[in-house]
Structure formats: C-alpha cells, structure tokens
Design a protein around this motif. Structure first.
Motif, PDB file in Angstrom:
ATOM      1  N   LEU A 258       0.849  -1.189   0.000  1.00  0.00           N
ATOM      2  CA  LEU A 258       0.000   0.000   0.000  1.00  0.00           C
ATOM      3  C   LEU A 258       0.886   1.240   0.000  1.00  0.00           C
ATOM      4  N   VAL A 259       0.529   2.242  -0.781  1.00  0.00           N
ATOM      5  CA  VAL A 259       1.307   3.484  -0.886  1.00  0.00           C
ATOM      6  C   VAL A 259       0.534   4.626  -0.228  1.00  0.00           C
ATOM      7  N   ASN A 260       1.262   5.435   0.558  1.00  0.00           N
ATOM      8  CA  ASN A 260       0.634   6.548   1.288  1.00  0.00           C
ATOM      9  C   ASN A 260      -0.584   6.079   2.084  1.00  0.00           C
ATOM     10  N   GLU A 261      -0.403   4.992   2.792  1.00  0.00           N
ATOM     11  CA  GLU A 261      -1.498   4.375   3.552  1.00  0.00           C
ATOM     12  C   GLU A 261      -1.639   5.037   4.920  1.00  0.00           C
ATOM     13  N   PRO A 262      -2.833   5.596   5.229  1.00  0.00           N
ATOM     14  CA  PRO A 262      -3.040   6.229   6.541  1.00  0.00           C
ATOM     15  C   PRO A 262      -2.903   5.208   7.672  1.00  0.00           C
ATOM     16  N   LEU A 263      -2.019   5.501   8.609  1.00  0.00           N
ATOM     17  CA  LEU A 263      -1.795   4.559   9.707  1.00  0.00           C
ATOM     18  C   LEU A 263      -2.917   4.601  10.734  1.00  0.00           C
ATOM     19  N   ALA A 264      -3.766   5.618  10.651  1.00  0.00           N
ATOM     20  CA  ALA A 264      -4.955   5.640  11.509  1.00  0.00           C
ATOM     21  C   ALA A 264      -5.823   4.398  11.277  1.00  0.00           C
ATOM     22  N   ARG A 265      -5.700   3.804  10.092  1.00  0.00           N
ATOM     23  CA  ARG A 265      -6.457   2.584   9.774  1.00  0.00           C
ATOM     24  C   ARG A 265      -5.837   1.340  10.423  1.00  0.00           C
ATOM     25  N   HIS A 266      -4.633   1.493  10.958  1.00  0.00           N
ATOM     26  CA  HIS A 266      -3.891   0.319  11.434  1.00  0.00           C
ATOM     27  C   HIS A 266      -3.461   0.436  12.897  1.00  0.00           C
TER      28      HIS A 266
ATOM     29  N   GLY B 241      -0.626   9.594  10.651  1.00  0.00           N
ATOM     30  CA  GLY B 241      -0.499   9.996   9.263  1.00  0.00           C
ATOM     31  C   GLY B 241      -0.083   8.827   8.385  1.00  0.00           C
ATOM     32  N   PRO B 242       0.261   9.108   7.119  1.00  0.00           N
ATOM     33  CA  PRO B 242       0.511   8.035   6.162  1.00  0.00           C
ATOM     34  C   PRO B 242       1.885   7.381   6.280  1.00  0.00           C
ATOM     35  N   ALA B 243       1.920   6.105   5.934  1.00  0.00           N
ATOM     36  CA  ALA B 243       3.184   5.405   5.692  1.00  0.00           C
ATOM     37  C   ALA B 243       3.529   5.617   4.228  1.00  0.00           C
ATOM     38  N   ASP B 244       4.779   5.973   3.932  1.00  0.00           N
ATOM     39  CA  ASP B 244       5.171   6.112   2.525  1.00  0.00           C
ATOM     40  C   ASP B 244       4.821   4.840   1.761  1.00  0.00           C
ATOM     41  N   ILE B 245       5.244   3.718   2.327  1.00  0.00           N
ATOM     42  CA  ILE B 245       4.901   2.394   1.773  1.00  0.00           C
ATOM     43  C   ILE B 245       4.552   1.486   2.944  1.00  0.00           C
ATOM     44  N   MET B 246       3.464   0.748   2.847  1.00  0.00           N
ATOM     45  CA  MET B 246       3.164  -0.290   3.834  1.00  0.00           C
ATOM     46  C   MET B 246       3.204  -1.648   3.149  1.00  0.00           C
TER      47      MET B 246
ATOM     48  N   LYS C 242       2.296  13.256  11.067  1.00  0.00           N
ATOM     49  CA  LYS C 242       3.041  13.370   9.818  1.00  0.00           C
ATOM     50  C   LYS C 242       3.374  12.002   9.216  1.00  0.00           C
ATOM     51  N   GLY C 243       2.954  10.947   9.893  1.00  0.00           N
ATOM     52  CA  GLY C 243       3.163   9.609   9.357  1.00  0.00           C
ATOM     53  C   GLY C 243       4.546   9.060   9.620  1.00  0.00           C
ATOM     54  N   ILE C 244       4.903   8.028   8.864  1.00  0.00           N
ATOM     55  CA  ILE C 244       6.172   7.338   9.044  1.00  0.00           C
ATOM     56  C   ILE C 244       6.921   7.298   7.716  1.00  0.00           C
ATOM     57  N   GLU C 245       8.163   7.703   7.774  1.00  0.00           N
ATOM     58  CA  GLU C 245       9.022   7.716   6.585  1.00  0.00           C
ATOM     59  C   GLU C 245       9.445   6.306   6.212  1.00  0.00           C
ATOM     60  N   GLY C 246       9.524   6.042   4.915  1.00  0.00           N
ATOM     61  CA  GLY C 246      10.045   4.769   4.439  1.00  0.00           C
ATOM     62  C   GLY C 246       8.988   3.681   4.388  1.00  0.00           C
TER      63      GLY C 246
END
Length: 302
Positions: free
Chosen positions: A17-25, A32-37, A74-78
């Motif tokens: 998943l790309v730019n996946e909101p971590l609020a869902r997980h 915020g979003p993960a660059d890639i999950m 702001k999510g997680i880088e990488g």
C-alpha cells in the motif's frame, strides 16, 4: 520510492500500500501516512522486503496490530512492515507452543485456555500480536511474556535471523532487548505452558477479560496504558488523585473510567495526545514529585 514499490511487487512479498493512513492500522485510530506499507504473506516476504529496503537505503519500521502505539500526524518515513495474516501459523505440541509473530494475542490466549493450557491467562484482554507482546514484554495480573517465552526468532535490521533465548531477550518491566539495544522483528516465539484444568483455566481468562471490560475504556479508540507504573505507585491512581480524569485537549481525553488511558473521542490528533501526555507529566511531577514515563511507543516523523 516508485522503483522500490515495483521491486516489492516483483518479489511478491505480500500486500503493498502506498501513502497508507496509519490511523487505519492503530487501535487509537490516529496516525499519518506510511510512505509504503507492506503486509508480508510469509517469513520469506519479510526477508525479501528487508533485503530490498536495505538495497535502496530506505528506513523501515515494524508494527503488529497497532496497539500500544501512537503514530505521528506526519506519518512514518520509508517502509512500514505490518505483521499479521501471513505470519500467523500456530503449532501446539503438548505444553509447548510455537507461534508466528503476527498471531493475535487474545485469540491465542483464548484458544490455549480452551485446551486446558495454563500460563497465558494474563493476556486474555491484551490487544496486539504475539510479536509485539514479546517486543514489549506485555503483561497484566502480575505476569508477563517473560514468564512463558523460552526463545524467539528475531530478524534484525541487517536482515540476519537469529534465535534469542529468554535470557538473551533481556526482559524487564514492559521492555526487552529488541526495543533499543538490538532492534528487530519477532518472526516466531516458542512458549512453555503448563497443563491445567480446562474449566479453571478458561474461567480465569474470562475473569481477566471481564475485569478489563469493566475497568478500562475499550469502547473508545485507545492505545492501552499510556504510562509505565512508577512503582510502588500506579499511574492510574496518581492521575485520579490529581483530579485529572476526564481532562481533554482537543479530541484526546484522559478516560473518566481509568486514569492511565487516553481515549480518542472522535477527532483526536497525535499532537493532542502528546500535549495531554506532557500535561499529565507536569501535573504529577508538581503534585507528587513523581516522574511519569510513557509505556505507549511514540513513532513517526516529528
């Protein structure tokens, strides 16, 4: 990042998943979003993911079921590697249990109790995965993972895979060697339980579940206990004595039910929670001269 995503797909590592909101997980429904999950479909999927991440010089973070976790707005880088389905194989031989890191802890505790295996009843109400439980040395009701884990298969940052025995895991209160000293992913854990009376074991686990339901605010998104207990004190008691239960900042609230829980009332941000944590720490220090240290893991871009 596009090239890394392409290569991950080519290796068939699992769901990407790309730019996946971590609020869902996360159980707090914040992040915020993960660059890639990547949700690996096997241990090999984890190995291949880490190999590609290393080749690209990309940062990575591992999560389980998202409990005990506060992710930055702001999510997680990488790359975020989420252990779940695909890493949930279970084998039970007598009183010995071999279970992969993505297996849900509550499900495991309930299943084993129904087989009359004693030792994991404390985990009856603890959300999260087996891997996360080993990583954090999860515990309750005067017991924890250190009491039953004989060894764990760990994948380290450089891609090496190694079995660590109980002593090497360096368990202590809500922590292990894997948090800072030797960061890694728990792929599998071996547990030693005891034979017990099936009805008695199952009754204990149900009692623990009922206690959590009656005393903790699981009807709201939350991350579990926010602070480590500053023994001999208990974090929740100190917050209650300070008159802070129910206090809100933005959408984050100190639970009126339990002082060591911060709940998301519907629109909380990670910053709301961080501000509330800092407020609690200041108040408890001022009123009782006690330092409060977080148990919840705070990760992501600052």
């Amino acid at each position: 990042m596009e090239q890394l995503v392409k290569e991950l797909h080519e290796r068939n590592v699992g769901k990407i998943l790309v730019n996946e909101p971590l609020a869902r997980h996360t159980t707090m429904k914040i992040g915020g979003p993960a660059d890639i999950m990547v949700i690996p479909n096997s241990t090999e999927g984890v190995l291949n993911t880490l190999e590609l991440v290393k080749q690209h010089g990309t940062k990575w973070t591992a999560i389980g079921r998202g409990s005990n976790l506060l992710v930055s707005d702001k999510g997680i880088e990488g790359v975020v590697i989420k252990l779940g389905e695909g890493l949930d194989h279970l084998e039970v031989e007598g009183t010995k249990v071999s279970v992969e890191g993505g297996y849900p802890l509550i499900k495991l505790a309930t299943l084993l109790s129904r087989q009359g295996l004693a030792g994991l009843e404390f985990a009856g109400g603890i959300p999260g995965s087996v891997g996360g439980a080993v990583y954090m040395n999860a515990g309750a009701h005067k017991s924890d993972m250190s009491e039953i884990v004989t060894r764990a298969l760990v994948m380290f940052e450089n891609g090496d895979v190694e079995w660590l025995n109980n002593k090497e895991l360096e368990f202590s209160y809500r922590t292990s060697v894997l948090q800072k000293k030797r960061p890694g992913i728990v792929l599998k854990a071996e547990l030693q339980l005891q034979e017990g009376n099936r009805d008695e074991v199952f009754a204990r686990i149900q009692q623990n579940k009922d206690y959590r339901r009656d005393t903790q605010p699981w009807n709201y998104p939350c991350a579990g206990s926010i602070f480590r207990n500053p023994l001999p004190n208990y974090a929740g008691n100190l917050v209650e004595k300070a008159g802070l239960k129910g206090y809100k900042i933005g959408g984050a609230q100190i639970s009126p039910m339990h002082g060591n829980f911060i709940v998301n009332t519907g629109n909380a941000t990670a910053q709301d929670v961080l501000d509330l944590i800092a407020f609690i720490q200041r108040e408890i220090k001022e009123k009782f001269n006690v330092e409060m240290h977080t148990e919840v893991e705070i990760i992501g871009r600052q």
